[in-house]
Design an enzyme around this catalytic site. Structure first.
Site, PDB file in Angstrom:
ATOM      1  N   GLU A  74      38.485  31.488  48.108  1.00 56.51           N
ATOM      2  CA  GLU A  74      38.727  32.604  49.017  1.00 56.51           C
ATOM      3  C   GLU A  74      38.037  32.313  50.343  1.00 56.51           C
ATOM      4  O   GLU A  74      36.939  31.784  50.359  1.00 56.51           O
ATOM      5  CB  GLU A  74      38.152  33.893  48.417  1.00 56.51           C
ATOM      6  CG  GLU A  74      38.172  35.082  49.367  1.00 56.51           C
ATOM      7  CD  GLU A  74      37.610  36.353  48.733  1.00 56.51           C
ATOM      8  OE1 GLU A  74      37.834  36.569  47.524  1.00 56.51           O
ATOM      9  OE2 GLU A  74      36.944  37.112  49.426  1.00 56.51           O
ATOM     10  N   GLU A  96      31.779  38.085  38.875  1.00 58.52           N
ATOM     11  CA  GLU A  96      32.184  36.905  39.625  1.00 58.52           C
ATOM     12  C   GLU A  96      31.043  35.892  39.699  1.00 58.52           C
ATOM     13  O   GLU A  96      29.890  36.290  39.794  1.00 58.52           O
ATOM     14  CB  GLU A  96      32.598  37.326  41.052  1.00 58.52           C
ATOM     15  CG  GLU A  96      33.625  38.447  41.025  1.00 58.52           C
ATOM     16  CD  GLU A  96      33.952  39.039  42.399  1.00 58.52           C
ATOM     17  OE1 GLU A  96      33.591  38.426  43.419  1.00 58.52           O
ATOM     18  OE2 GLU A  96      34.575  40.111  42.429  1.00 58.52           O
TER      19      GLU A  96
END
Ligand SMILES: *[C@@H]1O[C@H](CO)[C@@H](O)[C@H](O)[C@H]1NC(C)=O
Ligand SMILES: *[C@@H]1O[C@H](CO)[C@@H](O)[C@H](O)[C@H]1NC(C)=O
Ligand SMILES: *[C@@H]1O[C@H](CO)[C@@H](O)[C@H](O)[C@H]1NC(C)=O
Length: 444
Positions: free
Chosen positions: A359, A248
Site C-alpha cells: 500500500e 495488520e
C-alpha cells in the site's frame, strides 16, 4: 467647516480608541497564542509520559532510535482498564501445524534470501523479563496532527477489492466520504481510498484463524513526508463499514510516523474501522508483548538490493484455539505476543478475509501521480532479485492447520502504477510479486 473639525476630532478620538483596542487585542492574542502553545506542549508531554514507560536499560541505535527495556508487567497494554488484572500468557497454548518446512524451502541457491535482524541489536540487548520499546520523541508526536491522533491511521486503509458482494461494499456514509475525496472517480466498483493505492492478493468467503507469509524487505523511496509505503498482511473481520476489525503486520517506510526513511517492522489493529480504537505498534494499550528481542517500530536491517542480496522476514498471526488470543510470530524464533480477543468484535470469533500486499499513499504532488515506490519500485514482471515478493502465503483453518489459500484473488487500483502477479511452485508454495514505481509514462 465646524462640522469638518468636529468630524476630525471625533475621528481622532476614534483612532486613539482603535489604537488602544488594537494594542489590547495584540496583547491578548499573543497571550492566547502563548497559552495555546504551552497547552499544546503540556499535552505532548503528558502523552509522552503515558507512552514512555520507565526503563531498566536504554539502548541507543545507530538510526537515532532509543530502545527502552521496560519490565514486561509495566508495558503500555496494562494501562487498559480491562487488562488491570490480566494474567500474562508467556506462550501460546497451540501453534499452527505447518505445511512447509521452512528449513527445506528455498533450497535453490539462486532464490534464497538471507535472515534479517533489527538495527539496534548491534548496540545491545534487553534483559529477560523486559520488552524493548522504541521510545517516542517529542518530534514524533508534534508531527502528528494532534497528540490524540499520533500513532493512528487517518483513514480506512484495508483495501477493498472489487466485488459484486454487497456485504462487502462501503456503507452509505463511507461512500459519501469517498465521493468527496475522489471527485474524479468513474467506476463505482473501484475504490480509491483517499489516495491510498494497493497491489494485493486476498482470500474471502471462509472462516480464517490466521495467516502467514514470507515478505522480502526493501527501502522504497517516498516522494513526500506525508506519504508512506508498506507491505503487510491484513486479517479482517466484519464488513467494510464502521465496525471493521483488522490486525495488520509487516514493514513500512513512513516519514510522518518515524521521522526518517528507514524500513521498520510494524503492527496495527483496530476494532472500529480505524476510528477510535487501535494504533501502530505499542502506541496504545492493546497488544501484549512477551518477547525481549524484537522492538515494534524499530528499523530492520539489512534490506534487499536490486540485482543484489535479498532479505526477507516471516510473519505469522494466528488465533489460539484455547484462549482465543491472536498471536504474532516474527521469523521462526520470535513469538512477539498477542492481541487479547476482547479487543475485537468479529475477530473474537474468526476472520472473514485475509489480504497480503503493498500500500502507498498517492497525495498527487503537483497534480501528478506520486513517484513513491511500492515494494522495490519495480513491476512484478522483473521477478526474483528485482521485484518484491510474498512467498509461502498460507492461511490457518478451523483445525489450526496452515493451508494453501484457496481461490486467491488479486486487486490493484491502477495496474500501470503498481501491479501484482501470483504464481505457485513446490519451493515457494503460493506466492506473488507486486509493486511498482508509481509515476511513469503509463501512470502520469
Ligand atoms: C483513482 O485515482 C487515480 C488517480 O489518483 C485515477 O486516475 C483513477 O481514475 C481513480 N480511479 C477511480 C475509479 O476513481
Ligand atoms: C453502516 O454503518 C452503520 C453505523 O454508521 C452500521 O450500524 C451499519 O451496520 C453499517 N452497515 C454495513 C453494511 O456495514
Ligand atoms: C527521505 O527521502 C526523501 C526523498 O525520497 C528526502 O527528500 C528526505 O530528505 C528524506 N528524509 C530523511 C529524514 O532522510
Amino acid at each position: 467647516m465646524g462640522g469638518g473639525v468636529a468630524c476630525f476630532s471625533n475621528g481622532r478620538f476614534k483612532f486613539g480608541f482603535l489604537v488602544v483596542f488594537w494594542l489590547w487585542g495584540l496583547v491578548s492574542l499573543t497571550c492566547a497564542a502563548r497559552l495555546s502553545v504551552s497547552r499544546q506542549k503540556l499535552e505532548v508531554q503528558k502523552h509522552l509520559n503515558r507512552l514512555n514507560k520507565p526503563a531498566v536499560k536504554s539502548i541507543e541505535s545507530s538510526d537515532g532510535d532509543i530502545i527502552d527495556c521496560v519490565p514486561i508487567s509495566h508495558q503500555p497494554a496494562f494501562d487498559h482498564p480491562f487488562l488491570k488484572d490480566h494474567q500474562i500468557q508467556m506462550r501460546p497454548s497451540y501453534h499452527p501445524e505447518g505445511l512447509f518446512d521452512e528449513n527445506k524451502a528455498s533450497e535453490k541457491p539462486k532464490e534464497r534470501a538471507n535472515p534479517i535482524n533489527q538495527l539496534w541489536h548491534q548496540h545491545g540487548a534487553c534483559p529477560e523479563d523486559t520488552i524493548p520499546i522504541r521510545r517516542t520523541k517529542e518530534d514524533d508526536v508534534v508531527r502528528a496532527s494532534s497528540a490524540k491522533r499520533y500513532g493512528k491511521k487517518k483513514h480506512i486503509t484495508a483495501p477493498q477489492p472489487r466485488s459484486g458482494d454487497s456485504s462487502n461494499l462501503f456503507n452509505e456514509s463511507k461512500k459519501k466520504q469517498r465521493t468527496i475525496s475522489e471527485p474524479r472517480s468513474g467506476d463505482p466498483d473501484l475504490i480509491n481510498q483517499s489516495g491510498h493505492q494497493h497491489a494485493i492478493a486476498y482470500v474471502q468467503g471462509d472462516k480464517y484463524y490466521g495467516a502467514k507469509a514470507t515478505i522480502n524487505v526493501w527501502e522504497p523511496k517516498i516522494q513526500q513526508p506525508n506519504e508512506f509505503s508498506l507491505s503487510q498482511l491484513w486479517i479482517l473481520g466484519g464488513s467494510f463499514g464502521q465496525d471493521l476489525n483488522s490486525i495488520e503486520a509487516g514493514w513500512q517506510v513512513s516519514p510522518d510516523l518515524y521521522g526518517d526513511n528507514n524500513t521498520r517492522l510494524f503492527t496495527y489493529w483496530t476494532s472500529d474501522a480505524y476510528q477510535a480504537t487501535g494504533c501502530y505498534n505499542l502506541l496504545c494499550s492493546g497488544f501484549i508483548q512477551i518477547n525481549s528481542d524484537i522492538a515494534m517500530g524499530a528499523s530492520i536491517s539489512p534490506v534487499s538490493g536490486y540485482r543484489n542480496s535479498q532479505y526477507d522476514i516471516s510473519i505469522l498471526v494466528w488465533k489460539d484455539p484455547k484462549e482465543g488470543h491472536w498471536w504474532m510470530q516474527f521469523g521462526n524464533d520470535y513469538v512477539l505476543g498477542y492481541w487479547p480477543s476482547f479487543l475485537f468484535s468479529y475477530l473474537a470469533d474468526s476472520a472473514s478475509m485475509i489480504e497480503w500486499g503493498g500500500e502507498v499513499v498517492n497525495s498527487e504532488p503537483d497534480g501528478q501521480h506520486t513517484s513513491t515506490q511500492m515494494g522495490s519500485g519495480r513491476f512484478p514482471e522483473e521477478g526474483f532479485g528485482k521485484a518484491s515478493y510474498f512467498r509461502n502465503i498460507q492461511v490457518v483453518d478451523g483445525s489450526n492447520n496452515l493451508k494453501a489459500p484457496k481461490d486467491l484473488g488479486t486487486f490493484t487500483e491502477q495496474s500501470n502504477c503498481y501491479d501484482v502477479q501470483t504464481g505457485s511452485n513446490g519451493d515457494w508454495g503460493h506466492y506473488f510479486y507486486y509493486g511498482g514505481p508509481g509515476r511513469n509514462p503509463n501512470c502520469p
